[in-house]
Design a protein around this motif. Structure first.
Motif, PDB file in Angstrom:
ATOM      1  N   GLN A 167      32.157  18.189  89.765  1.00  0.00           N
ATOM      2  CA  GLN A 167      32.901  19.071  89.359  1.00  0.00           C
ATOM      3  C   GLN A 167      34.794  19.242  88.550  1.00  0.00           C
ATOM      4  N   LEU A 168      35.135  17.989  88.810  1.00  0.00           N
ATOM      5  CA  LEU A 168      35.779  17.298  87.974  1.00  0.00           C
ATOM      6  C   LEU A 168      35.403  17.603  85.877  1.00  0.00           C
ATOM      7  N   LYS A 169      34.264  17.045  86.552  1.00  0.00           N
ATOM      8  CA  LYS A 169      33.684  16.529  85.006  1.00  0.00           C
ATOM      9  C   LYS A 169      33.621  18.578  84.327  1.00  0.00           C
ATOM     10  N   LYS A 171      35.195  20.960  85.297  1.00  0.00           N
ATOM     11  CA  LYS A 171      36.466  21.290  84.648  1.00  0.00           C
ATOM     12  C   LYS A 171      37.396  20.950  83.801  1.00  0.00           C
ATOM     13  N   GLN A 172      36.671  19.099  83.320  1.00  0.00           N
ATOM     14  CA  GLN A 172      37.019  19.089  82.024  1.00  0.00           C
ATOM     15  C   GLN A 172      36.988  19.422  80.959  1.00  0.00           C
ATOM     16  N   MET A 173      35.020  19.377  80.990  1.00  0.00           N
ATOM     17  CA  MET A 173      34.130  20.539  79.712  1.00  0.00           C
ATOM     18  C   MET A 173      34.962  21.801  79.804  1.00  0.00           C
ATOM     19  N   GLN A 174      35.062  22.511  80.885  1.00  0.00           N
ATOM     20  CA  GLN A 174      35.706  24.022  80.721  1.00  0.00           C
ATOM     21  C   GLN A 174      37.480  24.047  79.613  1.00  0.00           C
ATOM     22  N   LYS A 175      37.956  23.027  79.785  1.00  0.00           N
ATOM     23  CA  LYS A 175      39.130  22.781  79.466  1.00  0.00           C
ATOM     24  C   LYS A 175      38.656  22.500  77.514  1.00  0.00           C
ATOM     25  N   GLU A 176      37.717  21.604  77.715  1.00  0.00           N
ATOM     26  CA  GLU A 176      37.611  21.850  76.029  1.00  0.00           C
ATOM     27  C   GLU A 176      36.775  22.984  75.365  1.00  0.00           C
ATOM     28  N   MET A 177      36.348  23.691  76.608  1.00  0.00           N
ATOM     29  CA  MET A 177      35.836  24.627  75.424  1.00  0.00           C
ATOM     30  C   MET A 177      37.182  25.463  75.192  1.00  0.00           C
ATOM     31  N   ALA A 178      38.102  25.314  76.208  1.00  0.00           N
ATOM     32  CA  ALA A 178      39.252  26.803  75.615  1.00  0.00           C
ATOM     33  C   ALA A 178      39.799  25.715  74.388  1.00  0.00           C
ATOM     34  N   GLU A 179      40.093  24.191  74.178  1.00  0.00           N
ATOM     35  CA  GLU A 179      40.309  24.129  73.031  1.00  0.00           C
ATOM     36  C   GLU A 179      39.841  24.514  72.230  1.00  0.00           C
ATOM     37  N   PHE A 180      38.120  24.359  71.921  1.00  0.00           N
ATOM     38  CA  PHE A 180      37.262  24.511  71.141  1.00  0.00           C
ATOM     39  C   PHE A 180      38.092  26.273  70.430  1.00  0.00           C
ATOM     40  N   ILE A 181      38.083  26.647  71.499  1.00  0.00           N
ATOM     41  CA  ILE A 181      38.095  28.556  71.114  1.00  0.00           C
ATOM     42  C   ILE A 181      39.146  28.696  70.232  1.00  0.00           C
ATOM     43  N   ARG A 182      41.163  28.052  70.833  1.00  0.00           N
ATOM     44  CA  ARG A 182      41.937  27.613  70.102  1.00  0.00           C
ATOM     45  C   ARG A 182      42.044  27.310  68.914  1.00  0.00           C
ATOM     46  N   ASN A 250      44.062  25.647  90.652  1.00  0.00           N
ATOM     47  CA  ASN A 250      43.832  24.349  91.228  1.00  0.00           C
ATOM     48  C   ASN A 250      42.964  23.809  91.699  1.00  0.00           C
ATOM     49  N   PHE A 251      42.093  23.397  90.903  1.00  0.00           N
ATOM     50  CA  PHE A 251      40.947  22.839  91.215  1.00  0.00           C
ATOM     51  C   PHE A 251      40.721  21.744  91.577  1.00  0.00           C
ATOM     52  N   LYS A 252      41.944  21.029  90.560  1.00  0.00           N
ATOM     53  CA  LYS A 252      41.642  19.122  91.546  1.00  0.00           C
ATOM     54  C   LYS A 252      42.590  19.139  92.710  1.00  0.00           C
ATOM     55  N   LYS A 253      43.810  20.179  92.671  1.00  0.00           N
ATOM     56  CA  LYS A 253      43.741  20.238  94.254  1.00  0.00           C
ATOM     57  C   LYS A 253      42.569  19.892  95.169  1.00  0.00           C
ATOM     58  N   ASP A 254      42.504  20.931  95.145  1.00  0.00           N
ATOM     59  CA  ASP A 254      41.094  21.607  95.795  1.00  0.00           C
ATOM     60  C   ASP A 254      40.494  20.383  96.092  1.00  0.00           C
ATOM     61  N   MET A 255      40.081  20.458  95.583  1.00  0.00           N
ATOM     62  CA  MET A 255      38.732  18.773  95.775  1.00  0.00           C
ATOM     63  C   MET A 255      39.390  18.156  96.503  1.00  0.00           C
ATOM     64  N   VAL A 353      28.272  26.883  90.423  1.00  0.00           N
ATOM     65  CA  VAL A 353      27.688  28.400  90.009  1.00  0.00           C
ATOM     66  C   VAL A 353      28.612  29.455  89.704  1.00  0.00           C
ATOM     67  N   GLU A 354      29.777  29.722  89.929  1.00  0.00           N
ATOM     68  CA  GLU A 354      30.867  30.323  89.863  1.00  0.00           C
ATOM     69  C   GLU A 354      31.376  30.096  88.041  1.00  0.00           C
ATOM     70  N   ARG A 355      31.595  29.052  88.518  1.00  0.00           N
ATOM     71  CA  ARG A 355      32.259  27.759  86.998  1.00  0.00           C
ATOM     72  C   ARG A 355      31.277  28.242  85.655  1.00  0.00           C
ATOM     73  N   VAL A 356      30.160  28.477  85.887  1.00  0.00           N
ATOM     74  CA  VAL A 356      29.023  28.287  85.082  1.00  0.00           C
ATOM     75  C   VAL A 356      28.941  29.815  84.256  1.00  0.00           C
ATOM     76  N   GLU A 357      28.848  30.443  85.358  1.00  0.00           N
ATOM     77  CA  GLU A 357      28.226  32.656  85.446  1.00  0.00           C
ATOM     78  C   GLU A 357      29.845  32.965  84.978  1.00  0.00           C
ATOM     79  N   MET A 358      30.865  31.931  84.709  1.00  0.00           N
ATOM     80  CA  MET A 358      31.819  32.792  84.563  1.00  0.00           C
ATOM     81  C   MET A 358      32.355  32.433  83.152  1.00  0.00           C
TER      82      MET A 358
END
Length: 416
Positions: A167-169, A171-182, A250-255, A353-358
């Motif tokens: 899950q944390l990985k 989340k990190q991939m999602q952040k890196e994708m956002a940086e790519f779009i930036r 707050n994903f990391k906090k929830d984890m 599943v929700e993360r991948v779909e989003m």
């Protein structure tokens, strides 16, 4: 992979067909089938015993039948799955947690049942593997019960911890994708800036005629294209980059909460196991002491031996009660741990599943915006194409001549 079964058998005396013979009691298996236990000999049978001599007694061999621990006349009913390991019987391990084990008196490796501490258990070889909760899916709740060793084989990590790392990985991939779009947005912004600057360049500004009109429109198209790319970059930021960054802030906090919750349950389960082992050892010592006192009575070594036997018997009974209580508490802790593991792993699965779909949806939005940008650029350049097709050198020459002519050609008379 084995997971603890959670059925709890109910006990009750069978009075439908009359009273049972002395020493016999009836219990109900998790599947609703009644079986019988002799409190004197600790025999177990599916067949209802009768007072008639020679009544057959069929040992309980079903893999789904409850394991009944008999201690000083007390019975502890549970539904663990057992396996033989280094001379003792224990629950088949799930998620690396310690499981209740009872000392083995006589090994019976090739038989269909094992007798341990006067209790009959089914042999591991006749116990089928625990069925998957979701047999048609590769669900998290089925495959992360055991601990996994690292590549060096030194340290271990729990299956649930592996899920958290996944899950944390993500989340990190999602952040890196956002940086790519930036970075893509920066390129668009810089590109639009350069196009706008180039559109204001004065080079070839004095071109005239139909070619001059086409050239002026081409320069203007650069300004229009710059505006299109600015809008593209703005939409990328609001419709792709920002959602990727804001999703589950707050994903990391929830984890961490999930991690601490399951870790606490594992520790609680381990402490209950330790209490069972302690109570088992205490019972063994009390039984040995009672046996020794009984032998002393036989040889009449002391006048006080009979009183000591009564005292030893009381202590042994108390130890049996303690063991029964500890096993019951362990079973409760195990049931709680099992339920929370299933619930939490399914929640992690849902979040993944929700993360991948989003992410899929927002990347599709990126491609859609890119397609729209191409369409706008095409519409901008179409006007330039139309003007270029209308460029006419003859007309340009005519317009220029009309504006700059100095006079028509006329015949001149020559005088002699």
């Amino acid at each position: 992979l084995q997971k603890p079964r959670k059925a709890t058998p109910q006990t009750g005396e069978d009075t439908l067909n009359g009273h049972l013979p002395p020493g016999w009691q009836s219990y109900m298996s998790p599947q609703g089938r009644r079986y019988y236990v002799n409190t004197f000999t600790n025999e177990t049978t599916w067949d209802r015993p009768s007072s008639v001599p020679g009544t057959p007694k069929s040992p309980v061999k079903s893999a789904n039948s409850p394991s009944v621990l008999s201690v000083n006349g007390y019975h502890i009913s549970g539904t663990p799955v057992h396996q033989l390991d280094s001379g003792h019987m224990s629950l088949r391990k799930a998620s690396g947690d310690p499981q209740v084990s009872f000392g083995e008196k006589d090994k019976q490796c090739k038989e269909s049942s094992l007798t341990i501490n006067c209790v009959t258990f089914p042999h591991p070889d006749v116990i089928p593997e625990q069925q998957l909760l979701k047999p048609s899916e590769w669900s998290y709740c089925d495959y992360f019960w055991a601990d996994k060793k690292d590549s060096q084989g030194n340290n271990t990590v729990s299956g649930f911890e592996i899920l958290l790392q996944k899950q944390l990985k993500g989340k990190q991939m999602q952040k890196e994708m956002a940086e790519f779009i930036r970075e893509r947005i920066k390129i668009e912004e810089e590109y639009a800036k350069n196009l706008s600057k180039l559109s204001q360049n004065s080079l070839a500004a004095q071109e005239e005629g139909t070619l001059g009109e086409a050239w002026a429109q081409l320069k203007k198209s650069l300004a229009d294209e710059a505006e299109v790319h600015l809008k593209f970059s703005s939409k990328l930021q609001s419709e792709v980059e920002k959602p990727l960054l804001n999703f589950r802030e707050n994903f990391k906090k929830d984890m961490k909460k999930c991690d601490h919750h399951i870790a606490d349950l594992r520790k609680h389960l381990a402490s209950r196991y330790a209490a069972v082992e302690k109570a088992r050892k205490a019972l063994t010592e009390r039984q040995k002491d009672l046996e020794m006192k009984t032998q002393q009575l036989e040889v009449k070594l002391s006048n006080k031996t009979e009183e000591e036997i009564k005292k030893a018997r009381r202590k042994s009974t108390q130890a049996g009660d303690d063991l029964m209580r500890c096993v019951d508490l362990y079973n409760q802790a195990q049931s709680k741990w099992f339920e929370e593991m299933v619930t939490t792993t399914l929640e992690l699965e849902r979040l993944e599943v929700e993360r991948v779909e989003m992410i899929r949806q927002h990347l599709c939005q990126y491609t859609q915006l890119r397609h729209e940008t191409d369409m706008f650029n095409q519409s901008v350049i179409e006007l330039v194409d139309q003007l270029l097709r209308k460029v006419d050198p003859a007309k340009d020459r005519e317009l220029w001549v009309k504006e700059h002519k100095t006079g028509d050609i006329r015949p001149v008379d020559m005088e002699i």
